[in-house]
Design a protein around this motif. Sequence first.
Motif, PDB file in Angstrom:
ATOM      1  N   VAL A   1      -1.037   3.070  10.345  1.00  0.00           N
ATOM      2  CA  VAL A   1      -0.699   1.848  11.081  1.00  0.00           C
ATOM      3  C   VAL A   1      -0.762   2.018  12.601  1.00  0.00           C
ATOM      4  CG1 VAL A   1       0.706   0.977   9.198  1.00  0.00           C
ATOM      5  CG2 VAL A   1       1.787   2.332  10.959  1.00  0.00           C
TER       6      VAL A   1
ATOM      7  N   LEU B   1      -6.062   4.862   4.754  1.00  0.00           N
ATOM      8  CA  LEU B   1      -6.661   3.642   4.202  1.00  0.00           C
ATOM      9  C   LEU B   1      -6.360   2.393   5.049  1.00  0.00           C
ATOM     10  CD1 LEU B   1      -8.397   2.656   1.789  1.00  0.00           C
ATOM     11  CD2 LEU B   1      -6.265   2.096   0.629  1.00  0.00           C
ATOM     12  N   PRO B   2      -5.097   2.204   5.503  1.00  0.00           N
ATOM     13  CA  PRO B   2      -4.809   1.004   6.292  1.00  0.00           C
ATOM     14  C   PRO B   2      -5.651   0.899   7.561  1.00  0.00           C
ATOM     15  CG  PRO B   2      -2.778   2.058   5.626  1.00  0.00           C
ATOM     16  CD  PRO B   2      -3.881   2.999   5.275  1.00  0.00           C
TER      17      PRO B   2
ATOM     18  N   MET C   1      -4.940   9.986   2.471  1.00  0.00           N
ATOM     19  CA  MET C   1      -5.078   8.603   2.026  1.00  0.00           C
ATOM     20  C   MET C   1      -4.195   7.642   2.814  1.00  0.00           C
ATOM     21  SD  MET C   1      -7.562   8.671   0.217  1.00  0.00           S
ATOM     22  CE  MET C   1      -7.702   7.000  -0.380  1.00  0.00           C
TER      23      MET C   1
ATOM     24  N   TRP D   1       1.414   4.077  -3.066  1.00  0.00           N
ATOM     25  CA  TRP D   1       1.041   5.451  -2.718  1.00  0.00           C
ATOM     26  C   TRP D   1       2.236   6.392  -2.881  1.00  0.00           C
ATOM     27  CZ3 TRP D   1       3.093   8.213   1.414  1.00  0.00           C
ATOM     28  CH2 TRP D   1       2.379   9.340   1.856  1.00  0.00           C
TER      29      TRP D   1
ATOM     30  N   TYR E   1      -8.080  -1.947   7.293  1.00  0.00           N
ATOM     31  CA  TYR E   1      -7.764  -3.380   7.326  1.00  0.00           C
ATOM     32  C   TYR E   1      -6.663  -3.744   8.316  1.00  0.00           C
ATOM     33  CZ  TYR E   1      -3.976  -1.968   4.091  1.00  0.00           C
ATOM     34  OH  TYR E   1      -2.899  -1.352   3.511  1.00  0.00           O
ATOM     35  N   PHE E   2      -5.729  -2.820   8.548  1.00  0.00           N
ATOM     36  CA  PHE E   2      -4.527  -3.161   9.302  1.00  0.00           C
ATOM     37  C   PHE E   2      -4.829  -3.566  10.751  1.00  0.00           C
ATOM     38  CE2 PHE E   2      -0.403  -2.035  11.337  1.00  0.00           C
ATOM     39  CZ  PHE E   2       0.390  -2.889  10.613  1.00  0.00           C
TER      40      PHE E   2
ATOM     41  N   THR F   1     -12.524  -1.107   4.754  1.00  0.00           N
ATOM     42  CA  THR F   1     -11.537  -0.489   3.875  1.00  0.00           C
ATOM     43  C   THR F   1     -12.221   0.343   2.796  1.00  0.00           C
ATOM     44  OG1 THR F   1     -10.169  -2.437   4.239  1.00  0.00           O
ATOM     45  CG2 THR F   1      -9.482  -0.941   2.497  1.00  0.00           C
ATOM     46  N   ILE F   2     -13.279  -0.210   2.214  1.00  0.00           N
ATOM     47  CA  ILE F   2     -13.996   0.544   1.179  1.00  0.00           C
ATOM     48  C   ILE F   2     -14.602   1.815   1.781  1.00  0.00           C
ATOM     49  CG2 ILE F   2     -15.995   0.490  -0.379  1.00  0.00           C
ATOM     50  CD1 ILE F   2     -15.422  -2.537  -0.739  1.00  0.00           C
TER      51      ILE F   2
ATOM     52  N   GLY G   1     -11.886   4.368   2.767  1.00  0.00           N
ATOM     53  CA  GLY G   1     -11.322   4.932   1.528  1.00  0.00           C
ATOM     54  C   GLY G   1     -12.262   5.965   0.928  1.00  0.00           C
TER      55      GLY G   1
ATOM     56  N   TRP H   1       1.819   8.263   8.003  1.00  0.00           N
ATOM     57  CA  TRP H   1       1.337   6.872   7.963  1.00  0.00           C
ATOM     58  C   TRP H   1       1.332   6.261   9.350  1.00  0.00           C
ATOM     59  CZ3 TRP H   1       0.167   3.011   4.138  1.00  0.00           C
ATOM     60  CH2 TRP H   1      -0.120   3.572   2.886  1.00  0.00           C
TER      61      TRP H   1
ATOM     62  N   THR I   1      -5.889   3.028  -4.583  1.00  0.00           N
ATOM     63  CA  THR I   1      -6.863   2.621  -3.568  1.00  0.00           C
ATOM     64  C   THR I   1      -7.723   1.472  -4.092  1.00  0.00           C
ATOM     65  OG1 THR I   1      -6.886   4.874  -2.736  1.00  0.00           O
ATOM     66  CG2 THR I   1      -8.706   3.453  -2.078  1.00  0.00           C
TER      67      THR I   1
ATOM     68  N   ASN J   1       0.831  -1.202   0.000  1.00  0.00           N
ATOM     69  CA  ASN J   1       0.000   0.000   0.000  1.00  0.00           C
ATOM     70  C   ASN J   1       0.868   1.255   0.000  1.00  0.00           C
ATOM     71  OD1 ASN J   1      -2.985   0.827   1.987  1.00  0.00           O
ATOM     72  ND2 ASN J   1      -2.012   1.913   0.329  1.00  0.00           N
TER      73      ASN J   1
ATOM     74  N   PHE K   1     -10.997   9.855   1.079  1.00  0.00           N
ATOM     75  CA  PHE K   1     -10.729  10.377  -0.260  1.00  0.00           C
ATOM     76  C   PHE K   1     -11.762  11.452  -0.597  1.00  0.00           C
ATOM     77  CE2 PHE K   1     -11.643  10.309  -4.813  1.00  0.00           C
ATOM     78  CZ  PHE K   1     -10.410  10.648  -5.322  1.00  0.00           C
TER      79      PHE K   1
ATOM     80  N   ILE L   1      -7.960  -2.398  -2.540  1.00  0.00           N
ATOM     81  CA  ILE L   1      -9.205  -3.051  -2.136  1.00  0.00           C
ATOM     82  C   ILE L   1      -9.328  -4.418  -2.823  1.00  0.00           C
ATOM     83  CG2 ILE L   1     -11.732  -2.899  -2.333  1.00  0.00           C
ATOM     84  CD1 ILE L   1     -11.357   0.161  -1.835  1.00  0.00           C
TER      85      ILE L   1
END
Lengths: 87, 481
Positions: B249, B85-86, B82, A27, B89-90, B278-279, B282, B244, A60, A23, B286, A64
């Motif tokens: 994280v 984003l993790p 952005m 990026w 899921y992270f 995650t979707i 994001g 980040w 992104t 990721n 975004f 996904i």
Amino acid sequence: MKDQRFKIAHREALIGIGLVIVNFAIWFGFAYGLGGGDPANYSYVFGFPAWFFYSCIAGTGFMILLIWIVMKLFFKEVPFDDEEGDR
Amino acid sequence: MHWQVVFPLLLFLIIIFGIGIWANKHIRSSNSFLQEYFLGGREMGGFILAMTMIATYGSASSFIGGPGVAYTKGLGWVLLAMAQLPAGYFVLMILGKKFAIIARRYQAITLIDFLRERYKSHVIVILSAISIIVFLFSAMMAQWVGGARLIESLTGLSYTTALFIFAISVLVYVIIGGFRAVALTDTVQGTVMVIGTVILLIGTIIAGGGIDNIMTSLVAENPDFVSPFGAQGDLTPLYVSTFWILIGVGVVGLPQIAVRAMSYKDSKSMHLAIMIGTIAIGTIMFGMHLIGVLARPVLPGIDIGDKVMPLLTLKVLPPFLAGIVLAAPMAATMSTVNALLMLVSSTVVKDIYLNYMKPKASDAEIKRASFIVTTIIGLAVIIFALNPPDLLVWLNLFAFGGLEAVFIWTVVLGLYWKKANKYGAIASMITGMSLYIVIDRFYPSIFGMHTVTLPIVASFVIFVMVSLATSHKFKNEQLMI
């Protein structure tokens, strides 16, 4: 006592770290690789500067998709309660 | 006051109240009050888990502060955003199934329960409890102020009235409904956040005459609006990258997020939550930050960043849609506040009252204590919020970074590294917290990196060194991890 479920859990945690590294690379790479120059010379994709499109939009979307594939392939369902897990 | 705007907001509040009352029925009928009230009975499915994660994570700064900064900095700020984003899921992958299994084995209700069983140290319990109460109380206050300001600007009511409306509506459903009400309202709120973001993004693009048109105007004003370095050229790759750690994280170390990783039902829920989360995250991060950038040509000349999003919404959308979209920052604020309130309250009740003051409290006493503590904390926040400090984004990030530095290694190494012990953890927590405060106060953006970077690295090194140096004391320990 060696719990087999932990082996699965450990592997999934490592996958999580792998995904974050991918990721970050996407990026960072697109953002500064394509966007490092003079903004006057940017090329554009769907109206967005190319660096932005690939780093923030396509990147992104790709993540996904990648997460979905990885989970389908490698993530296992395990019970959380101990009675069932000690079989 | 536009009634068409206010109507969807009212409707939203009514739904939220309804959920609180419904959840209260569960609490009355549950045979384990603590697990039900503070963890919703560990019954969350995938969709609810994803939504409560992102709604807790996404706050007023995602909807109000963030777009405001994007308005002045351009696409570079969207790039930075952005890094979040993790967060989708992270956390779930790292804490993952191991945390879910261990938390059940330890019968942990709070994050501190896990730490107490893992490290068997009162110092850790007390350090953790203090840092959660101090840092999250300040975060809660900032969110409270944000929510009140928002109602103030939408309805024209005075700040004090707005604050009371906001606070009372949150307090009622949290106090009576507990974690289950929080998670379910988070689901409604998270959905509102995603839908609101999409509507406003489309509305803004149409109002600006398409992306091409908007980008051309931005470049004409200042070409650096479309560069990753920001309009003032101050967003260096190193600084943006170290974000980040803070917003991507490092989120693993946030107690309000981590506690959710022990409250879901089964593996399937977790898998589904990772995808949806995650979707959703994001889309929100975004969308909202890009909206801030696109707003510039559509609505030029706004001086106060926090006003960009509300003003833009009222300008580009018809009133009823604007009401739905403006419910999104309300939802984001409420869903963060309710999680923090629940967490601070569970810390006081479970980790302090039950551990140290009254270990043998009866169920009725625990119940009464939980309601009273939650109420008192909620009212205390209101009193502090009456005299509010400025700059939402930074206040919020301060509580964020400090807690991450304190908890990330204590939780992660405690979970995965057998040699992690209490001395390492204590040293790491103290290092993390004090270094964060010192750097934030005296050397912000040290070596061009975000404040959080050094405390996280240093607390890791200290943790490992101290644990190894004291490992001979723990030769015969049975850990169950």
